[in-house]
Design a protein around this motif. Structure first.
Motif, PDB file in Angstrom:
ATOM      1  N   ALA A 103       0.828  -1.069  -0.022  1.00  0.00           N
ATOM      2  CA  ALA A 103      -0.146  -0.202   0.286  1.00  0.00           C
ATOM      3  C   ALA A 103       0.921   1.448  -0.085  1.00  0.00           C
ATOM      4  CB  ALA A 103      -0.887   0.421   1.159  1.00  0.00           C
ATOM      5  N   GLU A 104       1.950   1.447   0.304  1.00  0.00           N
ATOM      6  CA  GLU A 104       2.669   2.460   0.780  1.00  0.00           C
ATOM      7  C   GLU A 104       1.949   3.799   0.984  1.00  0.00           C
ATOM      8  OE1 GLU A 104       5.954   0.253  -2.487  1.00  0.00           O
ATOM      9  OE2 GLU A 104       4.727   2.608  -2.490  1.00  0.00           O
ATOM     10  N   GLY A 105       0.885   3.309   2.050  1.00  0.00           N
ATOM     11  CA  GLY A 105       0.745   4.767   2.844  1.00  0.00           C
ATOM     12  C   GLY A 105      -0.935   4.738   1.620  1.00  0.00           C
ATOM     13  N   SER A 106      -0.832   4.525   0.209  1.00  0.00           N
ATOM     14  CA  SER A 106      -1.614   5.749  -0.877  1.00  0.00           C
ATOM     15  C   SER A 106      -3.477   5.040  -0.152  1.00  0.00           C
ATOM     16  CB  SER A 106      -1.394   5.496  -1.831  1.00  0.00           C
ATOM     17  OG  SER A 106      -1.594   3.685  -2.058  1.00  0.00           O
ATOM     18  N   VAL A 107      -4.205   5.662   0.144  1.00  0.00           N
ATOM     19  CA  VAL A 107      -5.637   5.256  -0.205  1.00  0.00           C
ATOM     20  C   VAL A 107      -6.425   3.938  -0.862  1.00  0.00           C
ATOM     21  CG1 VAL A 107      -7.685   6.019   0.186  1.00  0.00           C
ATOM     22  CG2 VAL A 107      -5.601   7.684   1.526  1.00  0.00           C
ATOM     23  N   MET A 108      -6.818   3.376  -1.017  1.00  0.00           N
ATOM     24  CA  MET A 108      -7.485   2.453  -2.010  1.00  0.00           C
ATOM     25  C   MET A 108      -8.451   2.430  -1.422  1.00  0.00           C
ATOM     26  SD  MET A 108      -7.107  -0.724  -2.055  1.00  0.00           S
ATOM     27  CE  MET A 108      -6.372  -2.048  -1.222  1.00  0.00           C
ATOM     28  N   ALA A 109      -9.352   2.895  -2.296  1.00  0.00           N
ATOM     29  CA  ALA A 109     -10.587   2.087  -2.087  1.00  0.00           C
ATOM     30  C   ALA A 109     -11.357   1.475  -2.995  1.00  0.00           C
ATOM     31  CB  ALA A 109     -11.233   3.761  -2.419  1.00  0.00           C
ATOM     32  N   VAL A 110     -11.603   0.922  -2.528  1.00  0.00           N
ATOM     33  CA  VAL A 110     -13.174  -0.611  -3.584  1.00  0.00           C
ATOM     34  C   VAL A 110     -14.707  -0.662  -3.679  1.00  0.00           C
ATOM     35  CG1 VAL A 110     -13.026  -2.701  -4.096  1.00  0.00           C
ATOM     36  CG2 VAL A 110     -10.862  -2.070  -2.691  1.00  0.00           C
ATOM     37  N   SER A 111     -14.730  -0.337  -4.391  1.00  0.00           N
ATOM     38  CA  SER A 111     -16.635   0.296  -4.576  1.00  0.00           C
ATOM     39  C   SER A 111     -16.931  -1.356  -5.560  1.00  0.00           C
ATOM     40  CB  SER A 111     -16.682   1.406  -5.313  1.00  0.00           C
ATOM     41  OG  SER A 111     -15.593   1.824  -6.683  1.00  0.00           O
ATOM     42  N   ALA A 112     -18.158  -1.055  -5.582  1.00  0.00           N
ATOM     43  CA  ALA A 112     -18.546  -1.983  -6.565  1.00  0.00           C
ATOM     44  C   ALA A 112     -19.689  -1.640  -6.754  1.00  0.00           C
ATOM     45  CB  ALA A 112     -18.848  -3.251  -5.577  1.00  0.00           C
ATOM     46  N   LEU A 113     -20.078  -0.427  -8.120  1.00  0.00           N
ATOM     47  CA  LEU A 113     -21.133  -0.271  -8.264  1.00  0.00           C
ATOM     48  C   LEU A 113     -21.688  -1.647  -9.269  1.00  0.00           C
ATOM     49  CD1 LEU A 113     -22.599   2.380  -8.726  1.00  0.00           C
ATOM     50  CD2 LEU A 113     -21.010   3.165 -10.910  1.00  0.00           C
ATOM     51  N   ALA A 114     -21.101  -2.086  -9.784  1.00  0.00           N
ATOM     52  CA  ALA A 114     -21.757  -2.815 -10.520  1.00  0.00           C
ATOM     53  C   ALA A 114     -22.445  -4.185  -9.665  1.00  0.00           C
ATOM     54  CB  ALA A 114     -20.909  -3.276 -11.710  1.00  0.00           C
ATOM     55  N   GLY A 115     -21.866  -3.939  -8.564  1.00  0.00           N
ATOM     56  CA  GLY A 115     -22.200  -5.577  -8.047  1.00  0.00           C
ATOM     57  C   GLY A 115     -23.902  -5.476  -6.892  1.00  0.00           C
ATOM     58  N   ILE A 116     -24.111  -5.431  -7.326  1.00  0.00           N
ATOM     59  CA  ILE A 116     -25.533  -5.152  -6.901  1.00  0.00           C
ATOM     60  C   ILE A 116     -26.101  -5.824  -5.594  1.00  0.00           C
ATOM     61  CG2 ILE A 116     -27.325  -5.272  -8.929  1.00  0.00           C
ATOM     62  CD1 ILE A 116     -27.835  -8.549  -8.615  1.00  0.00           C
ATOM     63  N   GLY A 117     -27.170  -5.859  -5.052  1.00  0.00           N
ATOM     64  CA  GLY A 117     -27.432  -5.834  -3.397  1.00  0.00           C
ATOM     65  C   GLY A 117     -26.903  -8.226  -3.275  1.00  0.00           C
ATOM     66  N   GLY A 118     -26.131  -8.001  -2.365  1.00  0.00           N
ATOM     67  CA  GLY A 118     -26.182  -9.712  -2.589  1.00  0.00           C
ATOM     68  C   GLY A 118     -24.788 -10.285  -3.409  1.00  0.00           C
ATOM     69  N   VAL A 119     -23.972  -9.104  -4.327  1.00  0.00           N
ATOM     70  CA  VAL A 119     -22.909 -10.306  -4.590  1.00  0.00           C
ATOM     71  C   VAL A 119     -21.738 -10.050  -3.751  1.00  0.00           C
ATOM     72  CG1 VAL A 119     -22.178  -7.618  -5.384  1.00  0.00           C
ATOM     73  CG2 VAL A 119     -22.284  -9.297  -6.838  1.00  0.00           C
ATOM     74  N   GLY A 120     -21.776  -9.615  -3.094  1.00  0.00           N
ATOM     75  CA  GLY A 120     -20.951 -10.409  -1.441  1.00  0.00           C
ATOM     76  C   GLY A 120     -19.415  -9.004  -2.007  1.00  0.00           C
ATOM     77  N   LYS A 121     -20.127  -8.040  -2.031  1.00  0.00           N
ATOM     78  CA  LYS A 121     -19.025  -6.635  -1.587  1.00  0.00           C
ATOM     79  C   LYS A 121     -18.342  -6.639  -0.101  1.00  0.00           C
ATOM     80  CE  LYS A 121     -22.001  -3.694  -2.085  1.00  0.00           C
ATOM     81  NZ  LYS A 121     -23.265  -4.576  -2.656  1.00  0.00           N
ATOM     82  N   THR A 122     -18.801  -7.358   0.929  1.00  0.00           N
ATOM     83  CA  THR A 122     -18.698  -6.953   2.231  1.00  0.00           C
ATOM     84  C   THR A 122     -18.018  -8.476   2.687  1.00  0.00           C
ATOM     85  OG1 THR A 122     -20.617  -5.732   3.364  1.00  0.00           O
ATOM     86  CG2 THR A 122     -19.726  -6.813   4.424  1.00  0.00           C
ATOM     87  N   THR A 123     -18.187  -9.448   2.057  1.00  0.00           N
ATOM     88  CA  THR A 123     -18.367 -10.369   2.849  1.00  0.00           C
ATOM     89  C   THR A 123     -16.409 -10.669   1.721  1.00  0.00           C
ATOM     90  OG1 THR A 123     -19.855 -12.076   2.020  1.00  0.00           O
ATOM     91  CG2 THR A 123     -17.907 -13.390   1.803  1.00  0.00           C
ATOM     92  N   LEU A 124     -16.479 -10.097   0.329  1.00  0.00           N
ATOM     93  CA  LEU A 124     -14.838 -10.351  -0.386  1.00  0.00           C
ATOM     94  C   LEU A 124     -13.804  -9.597   1.101  1.00  0.00           C
ATOM     95  CD1 LEU A 124     -13.182 -10.695  -2.659  1.00  0.00           C
ATOM     96  CD2 LEU A 124     -13.850  -9.211  -4.014  1.00  0.00           C
ATOM     97  N   ALA A 125     -14.126  -7.862   0.545  1.00  0.00           N
ATOM     98  CA  ALA A 125     -13.844  -7.355   2.066  1.00  0.00           C
ATOM     99  C   ALA A 125     -13.334  -7.625   3.167  1.00  0.00           C
ATOM    100  CB  ALA A 125     -14.668  -5.957   1.622  1.00  0.00           C
ATOM    101  N   VAL A 126     -14.040  -8.206   3.687  1.00  0.00           N
ATOM    102  CA  VAL A 126     -13.256  -9.199   4.849  1.00  0.00           C
ATOM    103  C   VAL A 126     -12.823  -9.607   4.698  1.00  0.00           C
ATOM    104  CG1 VAL A 126     -14.656 -10.106   7.509  1.00  0.00           C
ATOM    105  CG2 VAL A 126     -15.975  -8.074   5.817  1.00  0.00           C
ATOM    106  N   HIS A 127     -13.622 -10.495   4.064  1.00  0.00           N
ATOM    107  CA  HIS A 127     -12.043 -11.533   3.658  1.00  0.00           C
ATOM    108  C   HIS A 127     -10.689 -11.335   2.804  1.00  0.00           C
ATOM    109  CE1 HIS A 127     -10.489 -15.540   2.545  1.00  0.00           C
ATOM    110  NE2 HIS A 127     -10.406 -15.580   1.390  1.00  0.00           N
ATOM    111  N   VAL A 128     -10.605 -10.125   2.460  1.00  0.00           N
ATOM    112  CA  VAL A 128      -9.281 -10.133   1.885  1.00  0.00           C
ATOM    113  C   VAL A 128      -8.747  -9.298   3.074  1.00  0.00           C
ATOM    114  CG1 VAL A 128      -8.233  -7.674   0.323  1.00  0.00           C
ATOM    115  CG2 VAL A 128     -10.225 -10.017   0.382  1.00  0.00           C
TER     116      VAL A 128
END
Length: 988
Positions: free
Chosen positions: A313-338
């Motif tokens: 990361a070297e200190g940079s802000v790294m944002a992960v968004s999921a505009l194409a990811g509809i509700g239930g697509v697993g955005k939170t599950t993926l983020a928590v796992h990573v």
């Protein structure tokens, strides 16, 4: 030869090792106050002053022998009586008789005390201070503070009080100096742990008592600076420099001058606690990540991509968004796992928050920052109010640490910008329904549904390979029907796994029915709805009904008792049902006994209710039961707080019962815990045609408006109820809602708005012949007029209110009007009648109340003011202190602060300026963010007056200048008073 008057180093091992009899083991001596001896619970006769002087000289020699000559010198100095030696022997004989022959021993022409460990309070204090020093050296500042507080608590007034003789006088001076040193050390620790706001009050009083002690002035400057009061901090330095020049002809010591320069430069390092040795205990290391699912499946490329970016990361802000990811697509599950996989790269901790961005009430960034700062070890008192200040402190706290921040379910880029770290070593993962193209420097990832292979693998892990291998084609049909959406697959698989008699083909056949689902290939909300339809269609009838009805209630979550009312079930039956919904992941359990929906699931549940809960009267009945539950329970809390109030008799009748409380503390816990849901219910109920009970609910929950913490929510709810009642043409409901709205405006210092609402409420009350608003509205108008110094109007309003209360038989209401009228008489110079009116009110409260009732405190508050006006200061102080206790126990932050303010005025009138300054400082701390600018300006005025008396004139000018600005902006008549204080010569 005289006794040693200098600093003493205790060496316990040098005590005479003589055994003491068992009956002496309970002997305890105290010198940090009046000299006393106790055996067990019995206080032994103290003897004459000279006998106490002899006991003092023996006790403070740590068991060493003191010669008769030394004792004579200690008691009488250079002018002993002719029979001094005989007198010493007589005193010693009396002491030996009281204490026991083994305690006071004769030795080599003198005497020695034989006491056990911990028998002398000063010895205990020395040991506590030594332990505190060791704890501080080891970095355990909290323990060091606790030990020092314990040591200081051993003092009971002046050490060696009333003990004569030069030795006692020298020791008294030494012990007082040591006490001050311990106090300074403890205050220094207070500042190190972020308790600067709390320290200001004590330091103000101490600098008044010891004006030439520069260390106290230095600590006060730091405390004020860290509390955001830079001008006052600089004023303390100016006061100190002038005082030292006038009294001693010297300048402040270099450390104080350097501190002034740092404050002038707005030194950021000074704004934070000083660096301390690494504590023995582990530093605060948040680990807030939710648990990762054990059956996480697929997403290999995303896991690798995000994991690599986090690792470097070297200190940079790294944002992960999921505009194409509809509700239930697993955005939170993926983020928590990573995030869990990347924990080793962020050894200083991980922060997590659900920003509720998909709902109508997204989390406020300042609220989230407050929670993050607390998780990072920042004391509540050190957390600033504004968003910008919190964000700056947050970034400073993260500086030099490697922390991962997971911002889940964000609304937009504006919501998360203040939450992003600003230094190297930290990184942020963000999930959202929108694609954050306007978030500078963000790495965007679009998360799609699972591949067929991944979907089948997830389904297999949940259900079990044995069942899937024999029905692979049916399993593929199931995951295809789920649209390869992870949440839909998980729901379907969970249902199959819990039903051993079902085959995969049975589940596939159910999902093939298009009446139970929408085309999963469509994008947007319809696809989300189809996903939730899968789980809903598999619910048993009772579960489906609970799912539908529970989604009707507004509010962030709902308690088990409230849910039981909504569902019209016994509590245990409702709990069993709701827990089965938790098992299907359609409902979340936020905490034991509390339930909530994901934002999108709530919307889906409501659409199900609109479709399936027919006729509409069923939905209205459910919300009506919820309103009844809240109203009945809140009315019970109101009754405990205000015994004898007739208002309850005029509330709408409820058909569904509420909770019953026997203890005020428990009742208040419920009210404040349920505040969000309760006020949301009032708003919602009024909007769907129940404004009458909604307005009664506001009146029953008036404590939420008075406490300050919930004032904004309360005002919003009251506005909504008033508007709904007006639209429905229900004059009584509108009158009551506007009365409450006036009340909360007045509490917040918005007197113009308060008067407008109260006037409207009074007119409506007359129109509806409502005894509640006919009494409370004019009472509220009188309070506003009193604050604005319109005394004739106030008296008229209070008289009108009293007439209405008496006509209704409302004795507590009559008492309130009498107490308020007392304040009008006081303001117009009728002090005798002011006291009489307040006493009449208190008598009524005492006859109808329990002694702990909130309104009794209001009566005592008014009586205290009247007694101050009639110069009965002792009685005034007693009743105000009693009111203060009740307000504090009732969590009435506004009245708690105002009573501290009145005590400050009282001490100022008694020419006790240090105590006045201390109480005014406490009032400012309690009233922070509540009560409005007008009340704050009044407190600042009194604080300035007290500071001026104790010689801190520059700081007083700062307080008065701030108050003057407030009064000028508000157009308040107090402006002229402040102008005279700031520039008396110009006014003259």
């Amino acid at each position: 030869m005289g006794l040693d008057d200098g600093p003493r180093v205790r060496v316990p091992e040098q005590r005479a090792p003589e055994q003491r009899p068992a009956d002496d083991t309970e002997l305890r001596f105290s010198v940090l106050g009046p000299v006393r001896a106790r055996r067990g619970g019995e206080t032994l006769p103290p003897g004459s002053p000279q006998q106490r002087a002899l006991l003092t000289a023996l006790l403070l020699r740590d068991g060493h022998t003191v010669t008769a000559a030394e004792l004579i010198d200690a008691i009488w100095g250079d002018d002993p009586p002719s029979q001094a030696l005989a007198a010493v022997r007589t005193y010693a004989s009396r002491l030996r008789k009281n204490l026991g022959p083994q305690t006071l021993a004769s030795d080599s022409g003198g005497y020695a005390m034989r006491t056990g460990p911990g028998a002398l309070d000063v010895t205990v204090a020395e040991e506590l201070a030594a332990d505190a020093d060791r704890a501080r050296t080891a970095g355990d500042r909290d323990r060091a503070r606790a030990l020092l507080n314990k040591a200081l608590a051993l003092w009971d007034g002046e050490a060696l009080a009333s003990v004569p003789g030069p030795y006692a006088e020298n020791q008294r001076t030494r012990l007082e100096e040591w006490r001050l040193q311990l106090t300074e050390t403890r205050l220094d620790l207070d500042l190190e742990v972020g308790c600067h706001a709390e320290a200001v009050s004590e330091l103000t009083a101490l600098t008044a008592a010891h004006p030439l002690r520069e260390r106290l002035r230095e600590l006060l400057m730091v405390a004020l600076y860290r509390s955001g009061r830079q001008a006052e901090a600089l004023a303390v330095y100016a006061d100190t420099r002038r005082l030292l020049a006038e009294e001693l002809g010297v300048d402040p010591r270099p450390e104080l001058a350097q501190l002034q320069q740092r404050i002038l430069r707005a030194d950021e390092e000074l704004a934070r606690p000083a660096d301390q040795p690494t504590p023995a205990a582990a530093p605060v290391r948040p680990a807030q990540l939710p648990a990762t699912v054990p059956d996480f499946t697929g997403r290999t490329s995303f896991v690798r991509e995000l994991g690599n970016r986090l690792a470097t990361a070297e200190g940079s802000v790294m944002a992960v968004s999921a505009l194409a990811g509809i509700g239930g697509v697993g955005k939170t599950t993926l983020a928590v796992h990573v995030a869990h996989q990347a924990r080793k790269h962020f050894p200083d901790g991980q922060l997590y928050v659900d920003l509720q961005g998909a709902g109508s009430r997204a989390a406020e960034p300042e609220t989230v920052l407050g929670a993050f700062l607390r998780a990072l070890g920042t004391a509540d008192s050190a957390i600033p109010d504004s968003l910008d200040e919190r964000a700056a402190l947050y970034r400073s706290t993260l500086d030099g640490r490697r922390i991962l921040i997971l911002l889940d379910n964000a609304h937009d880029a504006a919501q998360i910008r203040p939450l992003l770290p600003g230094t190297t070593g930290c990184a942020a993962l963000v999930t959202s329904r929108v694609r954050m193209v306007d978030l500078a420097g963000a790495h965007l990832v679009d998360l799609d549904v699972m591949s067929p292979e991944e979907a089948l693998q997830l389904f297999t892990r949940i259900v079990g390979e044995e069942r899937i291998n024999s029905e692979r084609k049916a399993a593929l049909d199931v995951v295809a029907a789920c649209g390869f959406l992870p949440l839909a697959i998980r729901i379907a698989a969970s249902r199959l796994a819990s039903r051993r008699t079902w085959t995969v083909s049975v589940l596939a056949a159910k999902l093939a029915d298009e009446r139970r689902r929408l085309d999963e290939l469509q994008a947007g909300d319809l696809a989300v709805k189809a996903t939730f339809e899968l789980g809903y269609g598999q619910l048993e009838p009772a579960q489906a009904r609970a799912f539908r009805l529970l989604g009707l209630a507004d509010g962030p979550d709902i308690s088990l008792a409230a849910a039981a009312a909504l569902l019209d079930l016994e509590t245990h039956a409702a709990e069993d049902l709701l827990e089965t919904l938790v098992d299907t992941s359609l409902v979340e359990s936020a905490a034991p006994g509390r339930y909530r929906y994901h934002d999108l699931v709530r919307l889906y549940a409501r659409s199900c209710a609109e479709r399936d809960e027919q006729p509409p009267a069923k939905r209205e009945s459910a919300l009506s039961r919820l309103l009844d539950f809240y109203l009945a329970t809140a009315a019970g809390v109101y009754a405990l707080e205000r015994p004898g109030e007739r208002v309850l008799d005029h509330f709408s009748r409820t058909t569904y019962p509420g909770l019953a409380f026997q203890v005020r503390e428990t009742a208040l816990d419920w009210l404040f815990t349920e505040s969000s849901g309760l006020l949301a219910c009032a708003r919602q109920s009024a909007a769907i045609g129940m404004p009458g009970r909604a307005s009664d609910l506001l009146m029953a929950a008036v404590d939420l408006g008075e406490s300050g913490a919930n004032s904004h929510q309360f005002a919003t709810a009251a506005t909504s109820v008033a508007q709904a009642a007006e639209a429905a043409g229900e004059a009584q409901a509108e009158a009551r809602a506007r009365t409450m709205l006036s009340h909360v405006h007045s509490v917040s210092g918005r007197f113009t708005e308060a008067e407008t609402q109260a006037t409207r409420a009074l007119n409506l009350g007359h129109l509806a012949q409502d005894p509640v608003s006919q009494g409370q509205a004019p009472n509220q108008l009188g309070i506003i007029a009193l604050y604005e110094n319109r005394h004739e109007d106030a008296e008229s309003h209070f008289s009108q209110a009293m007439t209405a209360f008496r006509a209704d038989g409302n004795k507590p209401g009559e008492a309130a009007a009498l107490c308020n009228l007392s304040r009008v008489h006081l303001a117009t110079g009728r002090t005798t009648s002011a006291v009489q009116l307040a006493q009449q009110g208190v008598v009524i409260y005492e006859d109808d109340a329990t002694g702990l009732a909130l309104r009794l405190a209001n009566g005592k508050y008014a009586l205290g003011l009247a007694l101050i006006g009639s110069r009965q200061t002792a009685g005034a102080q007693n009743v105000l202190l009693e009111a203060l206790r009740i307000f504090r126990e009732s969590r009435q932050q506004l009245w708690h602060g105002m009573t501290l303010f009145r005590l400050a005025e009282l001490h100022l009138a008694k020419q006790e300026a240090p105590q006045a300054a201390a109480h005014a400082e406490q009032a400012l701390a309690v009233l922070r963010g509540i009560g409005g600018d007008w009340r704050r300006a009044n407190v600042l005025t009194v604080l300035g007056q007290a500071l001026a008396v104790i010689g801190q004139t520059d700081r007083a000018q700062v307080c008065w200048s701030e108050a003057l600005s407030i009064f000028e902006e508000l157009g308040s008549p107090e402006y002229e008073t402040l102008r005279r204080l700031l520039n008396p010569a110009a006014v003259a």
